[in-house]
Design a protein around this motif. Structure first.
Motif, PDB file in Angstrom:
ATOM      1  N   HIS A  74       0.860  -1.185   0.046  1.00 17.60           N
ATOM      2  CA  HIS A  74       0.075  -0.118  -0.100  1.00 17.60           C
ATOM      3  C   HIS A  74       0.718   1.424  -0.024  1.00 17.60           C
ATOM      4  O   HIS A  74       0.854   2.264  -0.786  1.00 17.60           O
ATOM      5  CB  HIS A  74      -0.841   0.134   1.280  1.00 17.60           C
ATOM      6  CG  HIS A  74      -1.869   1.130   1.330  1.00 17.60           C
ATOM      7  ND1 HIS A  74      -3.183   1.026   0.964  1.00 17.60           N
ATOM      8  CD2 HIS A  74      -1.515   2.390   1.768  1.00 17.60           C
ATOM      9  CE1 HIS A  74      -3.760   2.262   1.200  1.00 17.60           C
ATOM     10  NE2 HIS A  74      -2.856   3.023   1.743  1.00 17.60           N
ATOM     11  N   VAL A  75       1.946   1.200   0.739  1.00 20.37           N
ATOM     12  CA  VAL A  75       3.006   2.419   0.996  1.00 20.37           C
ATOM     13  C   VAL A  75       3.478   2.658  -0.264  1.00 20.37           C
ATOM     14  O   VAL A  75       3.626   3.556  -0.840  1.00 20.37           O
ATOM     15  CB  VAL A  75       3.852   2.294   2.154  1.00 20.37           C
ATOM     16  CG1 VAL A  75       4.920   3.196   2.020  1.00 20.37           C
ATOM     17  CG2 VAL A  75       3.068   2.119   3.668  1.00 20.37           C
ATOM     18  N   LEU A  76       4.026   1.523  -0.925  1.00 18.50           N
ATOM     19  CA  LEU A  76       4.774   1.513  -2.330  1.00 18.50           C
ATOM     20  C   LEU A  76       3.942   2.152  -3.332  1.00 18.50           C
ATOM     21  O   LEU A  76       4.316   3.023  -4.090  1.00 18.50           O
ATOM     22  CB  LEU A  76       5.433   0.450  -2.502  1.00 18.50           C
ATOM     23  CG  LEU A  76       6.140   0.083  -3.690  1.00 18.50           C
ATOM     24  CD1 LEU A  76       7.485   0.935  -3.533  1.00 18.50           C
ATOM     25  CD2 LEU A  76       6.479  -1.449  -4.271  1.00 18.50           C
ATOM     26  N   ALA A  77       2.716   1.635  -3.424  1.00 13.11           N
ATOM     27  CA  ALA A  77       1.810   2.171  -4.344  1.00 13.11           C
ATOM     28  C   ALA A  77       1.603   3.581  -4.083  1.00 13.11           C
ATOM     29  O   ALA A  77       1.247   4.097  -5.011  1.00 13.11           O
ATOM     30  CB  ALA A  77       0.438   1.074  -4.167  1.00 13.11           C
ATOM     31  N   SER A  78       1.364   3.965  -3.004  1.00  9.02           N
ATOM     32  CA  SER A  78       1.196   5.286  -2.974  1.00  9.02           C
ATOM     33  C   SER A  78       2.329   6.137  -3.457  1.00  9.02           C
ATOM     34  O   SER A  78       2.046   7.397  -3.954  1.00  9.02           O
ATOM     35  CB  SER A  78       0.804   5.430  -1.182  1.00  9.02           C
ATOM     36  OG  SER A  78       0.694   7.019  -0.949  1.00  9.02           O
ATOM     37  N   LYS A  79       3.614   5.673  -3.000  1.00  9.01           N
ATOM     38  CA  LYS A  79       4.633   6.648  -3.118  1.00  9.01           C
ATOM     39  C   LYS A  79       4.890   6.587  -4.808  1.00  9.01           C
ATOM     40  O   LYS A  79       4.941   7.717  -5.571  1.00  9.01           O
ATOM     41  CB  LYS A  79       5.863   5.656  -2.843  1.00  9.01           C
ATOM     42  CG  LYS A  79       6.197   6.194  -1.522  1.00  9.01           C
ATOM     43  CD  LYS A  79       7.314   5.799  -0.801  1.00  9.01           C
ATOM     44  CE  LYS A  79       7.713   6.529   0.521  1.00  9.01           C
ATOM     45  NZ  LYS A  79       8.901   5.946   1.257  1.00  9.01           N
ATOM     46  N   VAL A  80       4.654   5.418  -5.567  1.00  5.11           N
ATOM     47  CA  VAL A  80       4.450   5.338  -7.250  1.00  5.11           C
ATOM     48  C   VAL A  80       3.722   6.397  -7.720  1.00  5.11           C
ATOM     49  O   VAL A  80       3.795   7.134  -8.824  1.00  5.11           O
ATOM     50  CB  VAL A  80       4.183   3.878  -7.542  1.00  5.11           C
ATOM     51  CG1 VAL A  80       4.282   4.061  -9.153  1.00  5.11           C
ATOM     52  CG2 VAL A  80       5.640   2.841  -7.114  1.00  5.11           C
ATOM     53  N   ARG A  81       2.246   6.457  -7.103  1.00  4.84           N
ATOM     54  CA  ARG A  81       1.169   7.117  -7.579  1.00  4.84           C
ATOM     55  C   ARG A  81       1.638   8.495  -7.610  1.00  4.84           C
ATOM     56  O   ARG A  81       1.284   9.377  -8.220  1.00  4.84           O
ATOM     57  CB  ARG A  81       0.034   6.732  -6.748  1.00  4.84           C
ATOM     58  CG  ARG A  81      -1.292   7.437  -7.493  1.00  4.84           C
ATOM     59  CD  ARG A  81      -2.500   6.971  -6.770  1.00  4.84           C
ATOM     60  NE  ARG A  81      -2.603   7.459  -5.491  1.00  4.84           N
ATOM     61  CZ  ARG A  81      -2.688   6.765  -4.513  1.00  4.84           C
ATOM     62  NH1 ARG A  81      -2.133   5.454  -4.252  1.00  4.84           N
ATOM     63  NH2 ARG A  81      -2.633   7.456  -3.176  1.00  4.84           N
ATOM     64  N   THR A  82       1.949   8.987  -6.426  1.00  5.25           N
ATOM     65  CA  THR A  82       2.261  10.489  -6.224  1.00  5.25           C
ATOM     66  C   THR A  82       3.819  11.129  -6.426  1.00  5.25           C
ATOM     67  O   THR A  82       3.776  12.304  -6.682  1.00  5.25           O
ATOM     68  CB  THR A  82       2.190  10.927  -4.457  1.00  5.25           C
ATOM     69  OG1 THR A  82       3.242   9.995  -3.730  1.00  5.25           O
ATOM     70  CG2 THR A  82       0.844  10.639  -4.021  1.00  5.25           C
ATOM     71  N   SER A  83       4.677  10.194  -7.057  1.00  6.35           N
ATOM     72  CA  SER A  83       5.854  10.568  -7.454  1.00  6.35           C
ATOM     73  C   SER A  83       5.916  11.502  -8.536  1.00  6.35           C
ATOM     74  O   SER A  83       6.917  12.388  -8.570  1.00  6.35           O
ATOM     75  CB  SER A  83       6.698   9.427  -7.392  1.00  6.35           C
ATOM     76  OG  SER A  83       6.516   8.408  -8.501  1.00  6.35           O
TER      77      SER A  83
END
Lengths: 212, 263
Positions: free
Chosen positions: B148-157
């Motif tokens: 979840h955390v990784l997906a969030s980072k990828v989405r907002t990067s």
């Protein structure tokens, strides 16, 4: 060049811009000094005694005749007057608050709103004191100094965020606006305001090189 | 005047750190480093740390306080500079010049992590931790999976990268995602084991529950806990919270220096 931050919490968060711009000035071959107002950050003094007049005095104490000047927020109001007194060849006003009284009244309203009316915001806003000498100043001396400066064509740049709360400039100054409201305070470098300030300075230095 | 401020620029591999050394006019009895936490300047809200430095200098303490990497005069440090490493680096610079004095650290909020790092590398005679990070809820964070955390980072990067190019770097740390903040209890316990610890917070602070929960663990290790009633210390929002911080920290230092002299 003398580079001046704003006052209070905004003063603290304008320090990154000030130090960044000071370094930019060195890339143009100049030297820059970042001032801390009396009673602010590392400078001693009672913050309750600070007024626009004492901030102007601090500018004229630190800078010499013919220095360029830049100011952020309320600092812009102080340097606008100091620049006129010291015949500053270049003046950069960033997100200027040329009417300190109106600015601090707006800040106090904002502080009361975010604390749901639970605070006394008359003398104290977001952790920083608001002295009478700033709260009660309507910026008449600033308007007068800017009018005198523009009358004799002193190069003056006003940099502001298009949707922000900074003062509208008087006629006769160069106005450059950037997108947004200037509240993206996570990005404290405020690079658009730095880049445009340097670009203007470079052009002015070519057009009217300093005499000494 | 009981103290003199010396502005200094400390060279580090990651760039220049701007700092102030406050030196007592009379005899030197101890040295102290003020670590203001990420995002705060060396002077603190309404010159709180500058005032504290002068109060401590009146006790004979040489005080060093620096703008953290990426902040105020230290804005020119390289991107991604490690705040904790730079704190150790600047502390070495300071202690090598301060001479053989007892060394104390006063840390505010996130400065706790840097203080523990310092305690691992040099001997501290005492540490004060003011309003330690209070957002410690491992249960809450463990409810978010790594995916979840990784997906969030990828989405907002992409947006973060674009904003960085346009507006510059984020001088404020992203506290919410900092793993160190979740480790406050273990950092406090480790610090209490390494140095005499005194910690204070306000009754209205998030860290008050944490300190109450840790009371037995910390006091068993000789630590002292002060909770200031009816106020918030974190972010120093009022004159009272600033005054309480300065006065109580000065009293702690006076006790610590006196005990050090007796020892």
């Amino acid at each position: 060049m003398l580079v001046c931050p704003s006052w209070g919490t905004e003063g603290r968060y304008s320090l990154e811009w000030c130090h960044g711009f000071a370094r930019d000035v060195t890339s143009l071959g100049g030297r820059a000094v970042v001032v801390h107002w009396p009673g602010f950050e590392d400078s001693t003094g009672d913050p309750d005694d600070v007024s626009l007049a004492s901030m102007i005095d601090a500018c004229t104490d630190v800078a010499a005749h013919g220095w360029a000047m830049a100011g952020f927020g309320v600092g812009a109001a102080a340097v606008a007057v100091a620049a006129e007194r010291l015949a500053s060849p270049y003046l950069v006003l960033v997100e200027p608050q040329l009417d300190p009284g109106a600015h601090f009244a707006a800040l106090a309203r904002s502080y009361r709103r975010v604390s749901l009316g639970q605070v006394d915001a008359s003398r104290w806003v977001f952790g920083a004191p608001v002295p009478d000498g700033l709260r009660d100043d309507d910026g008449a001396s600033v308007r007068e100094a800017l009018a005198a400066r523009t009358a004799h064509g002193g190069p003056t740049l006003v940099l502001r965020s298009r949707d922000g709360l900074a003062s509208r400039p008087t006629d006769g100054v160069t106005l450059v606006e950037v997108a947004g409201n200037g509240r993206g305070d996570r990005y404290l470098d405020r690079l658009p305001l730095r880049r445009l300030g340097v670009k203007w300075l470079r052009r002015e230095l070519r057009r009217t090189p300093p005499t000494s | 005047m009981s103290a003199v401020d010396h502005p200094v620029l400390v060279p580090t591999p990651s760039g220049v750190i701007g700092a102030i050394v406050t030196e007592p006019v009379g005899d030197r009895r101890a040295a102290a480093i003020v670590i203001t936490g990420k995002g705060a300047s060396r002077a603190g809200v309404n010159r709180m740390w500058a005032r504290l430095a002068h109060e401590l200098a009146a006790l004979g303490v040489v005080v060093f306080r620096a703008d953290p990497a990426g902040t105020a005069e230290s804005v020119h440090t390289v991107d991604g500079a490690d705040v904790d490493e730079l704190t150790v680096e600047t502390a070495r610079w300071f202690t090598s010049r301060a001479g053989p004095l007892d060394l104390y650290v006063i840390a505010y909020c996130y400065g706790l992590a840097s203080t523990v790092e310092l305690a691992r590398t040099m001997s501290l005679s005492g540490a004060a931790v003011i309003s330690p990070p209070g957002m410690t809820s491992p249960e809450l964070w463990s409810s978010y999976s790594r995916a979840h955390v990784l997906a969030s980072k990828v989405r907002t990067s992409p947006m973060r990268a674009w904003k960085r190019v346009r507006y510059g770097r984020a001088a404020r740390p992203e506290f919410g995602s900092s793993g160190e903040l979740l480790r406050t209890p273990e950092l406090l316990v480790e610090l209490a084991e390494r140095a005499p610890l005194w910690t204070m917070t306000g009754e209205g602070d998030a860290s008050v529950a944490l300190l109450r929960n840790l009371r037995h663990e910390l006091t068993a290790r000789g630590a002292a806990i002060e909770i200031v009633e009816d106020t918030t210390i974190h972010r120093s929002p009022t004159l009272r919270s600033q005054d309480e911080t300065v006065e109580r920290t000065t009293r702690w230092m006076a006790r610590a220096v006196a005990e050090g002299a007796n020892a």
